[in-house]
Design a protein around this motif. Structure first.
Motif, short mmCIF file in Angstrom:
data_model
loop_
_atom_site.label_atom_id
_atom_site.label_comp_id
_atom_site.label_asym_id
_atom_site.label_seq_id
_atom_site.Cartn_x
_atom_site.Cartn_y
_atom_site.Cartn_z
N ASP A 29 0.83 -1.20 0.00
CA ASP A 29 0.00 0.00 0.00
C ASP A 29 0.87 1.25 0.00
O ASP A 29 2.09 1.15 -0.11
CB ASP A 29 -0.96 -0.01 1.20
CG ASP A 29 -0.26 -0.37 2.52
OD1 ASP A 29 0.98 -0.23 2.60
OD2 ASP A 29 -0.95 -0.78 3.46
N LYS A 30 0.25 2.40 0.10
CA LYS A 30 0.98 3.66 0.13
C LYS A 30 1.29 4.03 1.58
O LYS A 30 0.59 3.62 2.50
CB LYS A 30 0.14 4.77 -0.50
CG LYS A 30 -0.06 4.56 -1.97
CD LYS A 30 -0.85 5.71 -2.57
CE LYS A 30 -1.03 5.39 -3.98
NZ LYS A 30 -1.31 5.86 -5.04
N ILE A 31 2.31 4.84 1.76
CA ILE A 31 2.66 5.32 3.10
C ILE A 31 1.51 6.15 3.65
O ILE A 31 1.00 7.04 2.98
CB ILE A 31 3.96 6.15 3.05
CG1 ILE A 31 5.14 5.27 2.64
CG2 ILE A 31 4.21 6.83 4.41
CD1 ILE A 31 6.44 6.02 2.41
N GLU A 32 1.08 5.82 4.87
CA GLU A 32 0.05 6.58 5.56
C GLU A 32 0.71 7.31 6.71
O GLU A 32 1.53 6.74 7.43
CB GLU A 32 -1.05 5.67 6.08
CG GLU A 32 -1.88 5.06 4.96
CD GLU A 32 -3.13 4.37 5.47
OE1 GLU A 32 -3.71 4.84 6.47
OE2 GLU A 32 -3.51 3.37 4.87
N THR A 33 0.35 8.58 6.88
CA THR A 33 0.96 9.41 7.91
C THR A 33 -0.07 9.81 8.96
O THR A 33 -1.17 10.26 8.62
CB THR A 33 1.57 10.67 7.27
OG1 THR A 33 2.53 10.27 6.29
CG2 THR A 33 2.27 11.53 8.32
N TYR A 34 0.30 9.61 10.21
CA TYR A 34 -0.50 10.02 11.36
C TYR A 34 0.41 10.83 12.27
O TYR A 34 1.63 10.83 12.09
CB TYR A 34 -1.03 8.78 12.12
CG TYR A 34 -1.85 7.87 11.25
CD1 TYR A 34 -3.23 8.05 11.14
CD2 TYR A 34 -1.26 6.82 10.55
CE1 TYR A 34 -4.00 7.21 10.34
CE2 TYR A 34 -2.03 5.98 9.75
CZ TYR A 34 -3.38 6.17 9.65
OH TYR A 34 -4.13 5.35 8.87
N LYS A 35 -0.16 11.48 13.27
CA LYS A 35 0.67 12.25 14.21
C LYS A 35 1.74 11.36 14.85
O LYS A 35 2.84 11.80 15.11
CB LYS A 35 -0.18 12.89 15.31
CG LYS A 35 -0.92 14.12 14.88
CD LYS A 35 -1.63 14.74 16.07
CE LYS A 35 -2.30 16.04 15.66
NZ LYS A 35 -2.93 16.70 16.79
N TYR A 36 1.40 10.11 15.15
CA TYR A 36 2.29 9.22 15.88
C TYR A 36 3.21 8.40 14.97
O TYR A 36 3.92 7.51 15.43
CB TYR A 36 1.51 8.30 16.82
CG TYR A 36 0.41 7.52 16.14
CD1 TYR A 36 0.64 6.26 15.61
CD2 TYR A 36 -0.87 8.05 16.04
CE1 TYR A 36 -0.37 5.55 14.99
CE2 TYR A 36 -1.89 7.35 15.44
CZ TYR A 36 -1.63 6.10 14.91
OH TYR A 36 -2.63 5.39 14.30
N GLY A 37 3.21 8.69 13.66
CA GLY A 37 4.16 8.02 12.79
C GLY A 37 3.63 7.74 11.40
O GLY A 37 2.49 8.04 11.07
N PRO A 97 8.24 5.75 13.70
CA PRO A 97 7.48 6.28 14.82
C PRO A 97 7.80 7.72 15.17
O PRO A 97 8.89 8.22 14.93
CB PRO A 97 7.91 5.37 15.99
CG PRO A 97 9.28 4.93 15.63
CD PRO A 97 9.30 4.83 14.12
N ASN A 98 6.79 8.36 15.73
CA ASN A 98 6.95 9.63 16.42
C ASN A 98 6.57 9.29 17.86
O ASN A 98 5.40 9.35 18.23
CB ASN A 98 6.06 10.71 15.84
CG ASN A 98 6.18 12.03 16.57
OD1 ASN A 98 6.55 12.07 17.74
ND2 ASN A 98 5.85 13.11 15.89
N ASP A 99 7.56 8.87 18.65
CA ASP A 99 7.28 8.36 19.99
C ASP A 99 6.68 9.40 20.92
O ASP A 99 5.89 9.07 21.81
CB ASP A 99 8.57 7.78 20.61
CG ASP A 99 8.97 6.47 19.93
OD1 ASP A 99 8.10 5.60 19.78
OD2 ASP A 99 10.15 6.33 19.57
N VAL A 100 7.00 10.68 20.73
CA VAL A 100 6.44 11.74 21.56
C VAL A 100 4.93 11.79 21.35
O VAL A 100 4.14 11.80 22.30
CB VAL A 100 7.10 13.10 21.26
CG1 VAL A 100 6.37 14.24 21.97
CG2 VAL A 100 8.58 13.07 21.65
N GLU A 101 4.50 11.79 20.09
CA GLU A 101 3.06 11.84 19.79
C GLU A 101 2.37 10.53 20.16
O GLU A 101 1.21 10.53 20.57
CB GLU A 101 2.83 12.18 18.31
CG GLU A 101 3.18 13.61 17.96
CD GLU A 101 2.34 14.64 18.70
OE1 GLU A 101 1.13 14.40 18.94
OE2 GLU A 101 2.90 15.69 19.05
#
Length: 172
Positions: free
Chosen positions: A128-136, A154-158
């Motif tokens: 699939d395509k890259i999906e972006t969320y606040k947490y990664g 990951p965005n471990d802070v979020e």
């Protein structure tokens, strides 16, 4: 003669080191990071709610509606937290498709876009395509035996903020 031999050895070490370094670096001069750790382990079961409770009761996991989150500190910077997700899914889930296996491993990676570019060049199946969320950022690939793999930058802070907003606690 010893000084000359020593100088030649130093020069050779430098040249061979440079040659090796140039092979392992990408165009930007930085090493291409691949997997940096396990981001999660996902598996199917008959009753995810009962499975979460069993692991809580018998193995001490701090569970929530999604499974459990293990909190740890990153080796390279032990002031930065990292997280690994553990999640039982219903045996009827379609989330692991197109794999026919009843498990999926999530790997933590750095620079997901660059990694996907490299994997495409290596003819790895990108599901699939890259999906972006606040947490990664996430994408799925298939290994050579048809196992679906989830890659997570990951965005471990979020991720920690999300868990706290849900009232979730981690297993430490």
């Amino acid at each position: 003669m010893k000084k000359l031999t020593f100088a030649v050895c130093i020069l050779a070490s430098f040249v061979f080191g440079f040659a090796f370094k140039s092979v392992t670096e990408n165009e930007s001069g930085k090493d291409v990071k691949r997997v940096t750790g396990i981001g999660g382990i996902f598996f199917t079961c008959k009753d995810p709610k009962k499975m979460r409770q069993w692991y809580k009761d018998h193995l001490g996991l701090t569970t929530n509606d999604y499974g459990a989150v293990f909190e740890w500190y990153q080796g390279a910077d032990n002031s930065k937290k990292g997280f690994t997700q553990w999640s039982p899914f219903s045996e009827k889930t379609k989330y692991f498709q197109p794999s026919e296996k009843d498990f999926m491993i999530n790997y933590r990676v750095e620079n997901l876009e660059k990694l996907v570019e490299e994997l495409k060049k290596e003819n790895v199946t990108i599901v699939d395509k890259i999906e972006t969320y606040k947490y990664g950022k996430f994408v799925h690939i298939m290994d050579m035996e048809g196992n679906k793999i989830e890659l997570w930058e990951p965005n471990d802070v979020e991720y920690e903020k999300l868990g706290k907003s849900m009232g979730a606690t981690t297993t430490k």
